[in-house]
Design a protein around this motif. Structure first.
Motif, PDB file in Angstrom:
ATOM      1  N   PRO A 176       0.822  -1.215   0.000  1.00  0.00           N
ATOM      2  CA  PRO A 176       0.000   0.000   0.000  1.00  0.00           C
ATOM      3  C   PRO A 176       0.854   1.262   0.000  1.00  0.00           C
ATOM      4  O   PRO A 176       2.021   1.227   0.393  1.00  0.00           O
ATOM      5  N   GLU A 177       0.250   2.335  -0.448  1.00  0.00           N
ATOM      6  CA  GLU A 177       0.972   3.604  -0.493  1.00  0.00           C
ATOM      7  C   GLU A 177       1.375   4.026   0.908  1.00  0.00           C
ATOM      8  O   GLU A 177       2.509   4.430   1.145  1.00  0.00           O
ATOM      9  N   GLU A 178       0.415   3.908   1.814  1.00  0.00           N
ATOM     10  CA  GLU A 178       0.728   4.160   3.217  1.00  0.00           C
ATOM     11  C   GLU A 178       1.335   2.878   3.746  1.00  0.00           C
ATOM     12  O   GLU A 178       0.637   1.903   3.951  1.00  0.00           O
ATOM     13  N   ARG A 179       2.635   2.902   3.985  1.00  0.00           N
ATOM     14  CA  ARG A 179       3.278   1.689   4.453  1.00  0.00           C
ATOM     15  C   ARG A 179       2.680   1.270   5.778  1.00  0.00           C
ATOM     16  O   ARG A 179       2.335   2.116   6.597  1.00  0.00           O
TER      17      ARG A 179
END
Lengths: 393, 336
Positions: free
Chosen positions: B105-108
């Motif tokens: 995901p973009e937000e780790r």
């Protein structure tokens, strides 16, 4: 190598992770130790208070024989522990009192001038010994007159308040139990809430939800921590019961076990409700710092239940106690106290359980929607309404 | 670029050809089809579609807020599309199939207090591996990504770069059949970039379709067989980098005439001057304008030292593609 996972397997995986992570968590270990120390502390306190100068040692010169039996019988009737110690001579007996080896010696107990030598005056001991001496003398006189002592009228005791002592003990156990139950409910519901926020704030939830449904995550978390909580309360109960029996703090093990089993039962119901409530509330925020504010309403219900339960211990038939023992959220703490005090019909318990189950079903259903709607919304606090709308039932 | 990267790209171009024709076996591709998504009045996606063949790498570009993350989240079931669907081997993605996708995901996101090894094992198990296989895979991937000595450490104790490696390992540990990675290169140092690029190319060679988004267009150009450019919720361009170039080809002509009189090119019919700096001019030719006529005109003004159709870089293609149509109009008018 990989096979499709069923929901059960998914929930079990999540639950296993919760248990294995939490069991190594410092807060958890500390709380467990504290709780066990507390229970042991209560037990030791009880033992110390009850025992005091427990057994009195009474010396008798010559063979105690009938007199010894009489002293022991009197002691039992007065609920005092007495040990009869035989001495050969009056001098050695007196010396033993002076060295405080014994508490008192009886000289010439069966003769015409019995004398009780005591270290410090003790009315109970005096009454006990005089009673024994009197009864032995009376028995002898009667025997001389050809009357069997067994023919004398015996007083039968009838208690109108049937088992006050037993009730009191059960209530005491219930109060200690409710304190433990309340602490564990708060603790484990908090664990659930912290876990939910941890997953949200670390964003790992996005990775998790790519493999499972929100309800599976929620169920696994609640079940895993629930098993742990139940395990902990069971260990505490076992230590409590074992210790209580070993130290003779309470009698009636049967009743005691019943009360504890009810407490375990109510813990399961209470945990199901509060863990779900806390999890749903926690899903609305993204940072641990914001957790306090969203948990307040549910926590207040818990605290209220606890206070009422303690109140109920002294007056289990008060209207407040009776009414709140049916209210979902309060019942897990109030009902076990009422049950321990006795006089609760089975149907009353059934109604309270039923109401509780309805409340749990509602929370799980609506809460599950809020949870799934709010999980992926980060930043700030999600409004309940938005989460409900976004969530999948 | 490591030699390995170059070879891999050439090898992979074959499958792009297949993908480009979109004829052969539709049942083997990862297909994003007509995705629409709105949040209230905000139309995030308006018909996003592209396909990725097995063993090919698809670079997903677009400005911030163009809808890349939403597209990927829809594929992973984290957002619901209002219309359209994502198919793999001809079937809409469902929960079971999503467990065979490796996702970043973009937000780790990882459990900060969980140990690296345990965490990777856990994710492998969530993707359906049994305990023993998961443990082996966790050990293998932590080793391959240089985390062997950190297996017993909590993730929060690791440097950001190493955390990123764990994140990648979490996406790869379940031996996924598809990879969907949102901005996998962001936050990596050059060594990390190469390591990740190698890992992705290896997956690609093994037949895994790889989709990743990135703002690092040079990387996309270097690694990807095909590229999709997203702007305002629409795919404004997609295909191989070559195809995109061809589409843009014939548009910009660079002519260098050091001694030319300023404004010489503007006088040539059918020519628009894009820029003019000294004798260096960039020109756009109208349809039907003969470039040889431009060369002749240039030669009349002086010695021509450079005359060529320009190879647009992906950055330029990107700028052109995402530019607002209105802005493009304005630019052309200014130029004219």
């Amino acid at each position: 190598m990989s096979a499709p996972l069923s929901s059960v397997q998914m929930v079990r995986l999540v639950a296993a992770r919760e248990i294995s992570t939490r069991i190594r968590d410092r807060t958890f270990i500390a709380s467990s130790v504290l709780m066990i120390v507390l229970i042991l502390g209560v037990l030791v306190f009880q033992v110390v208070v009850n025992s005091g100068d427990d057994t009195q040692r009474v010396g008798v010169v010559g063979d105690p024989g009938q007199l010894g039996t009489a002293i022991e019988a009197q002691a039992e009737a007065l609920d005092v522990g007495v040990e009869v110690v035989p001495f050969d001579t009056g001098e050695s007996a007196r010396a033993a009192v002076e060295t405080e080896e014994v508490d008192a010696v009886l000289l010439d107990g069966t003769g015409s001038a019995p004398e009780l030598v005591v270290g410090t005056p003790d009315a109970t001991l005096e009454a006990l010994v005089s009673g024994a001496v009197g009864s032995v003398a009376l028995g002898e006189v009667l025997a001389g007159a050809g009357v069997d002592a067994a023919d004398l009228p015996q007083v039968t005791v009838t208690s109108l308040d049937d088992d006050t002592a037993a009730d009191g003990q059960r209530t005491a156990v219930a109060v200690v139990g409710v304190v433990v139950l309340y602490s564990l409910l708060i603790l484990f519901a908090q664990f659930v809430a912290q876990g939910v926020v941890e997953e949200k704030s670390s964003r790992v939830v996005e990775l998790l939800l790519a493999t499972m449904r929100p309800w599976q995550l929620l169920a696994g978390k609640i079940l895993g921590l629930g098993v742990l909580g139940l395990g902990q309360i069971a260990v505490i109960a076992a230590i409590g019961i074992g210790g209580a029996l070993a130290f003779d703090v309470v009698e009636l093990p049967g009743e005691l076990v019943g009360t504890v089993l009810w407490l375990l039962f109510w813990f399961v119901l209470g945990y199901a409700l509060f863990a779900s409530l806390f999890a749903v509330a926690a899903s609305l925020v993204s940072r641990q710092e914001d957790l306090g504010s969203v948990l307040t309403p549910a926590s207040l219900v818990l605290v209220a239940g606890f206070i009422v339960a303690i109140q109920a211990a002294s007056d289990p038939e008060s209207t407040l106690a009776v009414v709140t023992s049916y209210v979902p959220g309060l019942s897990p703490m109030v009902m076990p106290v009422r049950q321990a005090a006795g006089d609760v019909a089975l149907w009353e318990v059934a109604v309270a359980v039923l109401l509780m189950l309805v409340a749990i079903a509602l929370v799980v259903r609506l809460g599950g929607r809020v949870y799934s709607g709010a999980l992926l919304r980060t930043g700030g606090r999600t409004k309940l309404k938005e989460a409900l709308r976004a969530g999948q039932a | 670029m490591t030699p390995q990267v170059g070879r891999a790209r050439e090898a992979a171009t074959d499958s792009v050809a297949v993908h480009g024709r979109r004829t052969r076996d539709r049942g083997t591709v990862l297909e994003f089809d007509g995705l629409h998504k709105s949040y209230g009045d905000n139309h995030v996606l308006e018909g996003v579609g592209f396909t990725v063949a097995p063993g090919s790498m698809f670079g997903f570009c677009g400005s911030n807020g163009a809808g890349k993350t939403t597209t990927m989240r829809i594929a992973m079931g984290l957002a619901r599309a209002d219309a359209g669907e994502v198919r793999w081997r001809g079937r809409p993605l469902d929960e079971g199939m999503r467990r065979r996708i490796g996702y970043m995901p973009e937000e780790r996101g990882l459990y900060p207090k969980m140990r690296v090894g345990e965490q990777l094992t856990y994710f492998a198990r969530l993707h359906g591996m049994d305990a023993a296989a998961a443990a082996r895979a966790a050990e293998e991937w932590s080793g391959r990504l240089g985390l062997a000595e950190r297996r017993g450490d909590a993730v929060e104790k690791l440097s950001l770069g190493n955390q990123q490696r764990v994140q990648l390992a979490a996406a790869l540990v379940s031996r996924p059949e598809v990879l969907i990675l949102d901005e996998p290169f962001s936050g990596l140092d050059p060594v990390g970039v190469d390591a990740l690029a190698d890992a992705l190319l290896e997956q690609c060679r093994a037949g895994v379709p790889v989709v990743f988004s990135s703002h690092q267009l040079d990387l996309v150009e270097r690694l990807c067989d095909s590229v999709g450019i997203l702007a305002r919720g629409r795919m404004v361009a997609s295909g191989t980098v070559e195809e995109l170039r061809r589409r843009e080809a014939g548009r910009v002509l660079r002519v260098v005439v050091p001694d030319a009189a300023p404004g010489w090119a503007a006088a040539v019919p059918g020519v628009r001057v894009v820029s003019e700096q000294g004798g260096d001019t960039l020109l756009e030719l109208d349809e039907g304008t003969d470039d040889q006529a431009v060369l002749a005109a240039a030669l009349r003004t002086g010695r021509v030292t450079h005359f060529a159709w320009r190879q647009a870089t992906l950055v330029e293609l990107f700028r052109e593609a995402v530019a607002d149509p209105a802005q493009r109009q304005v630019r052309q008018e200014v130029a004219a």
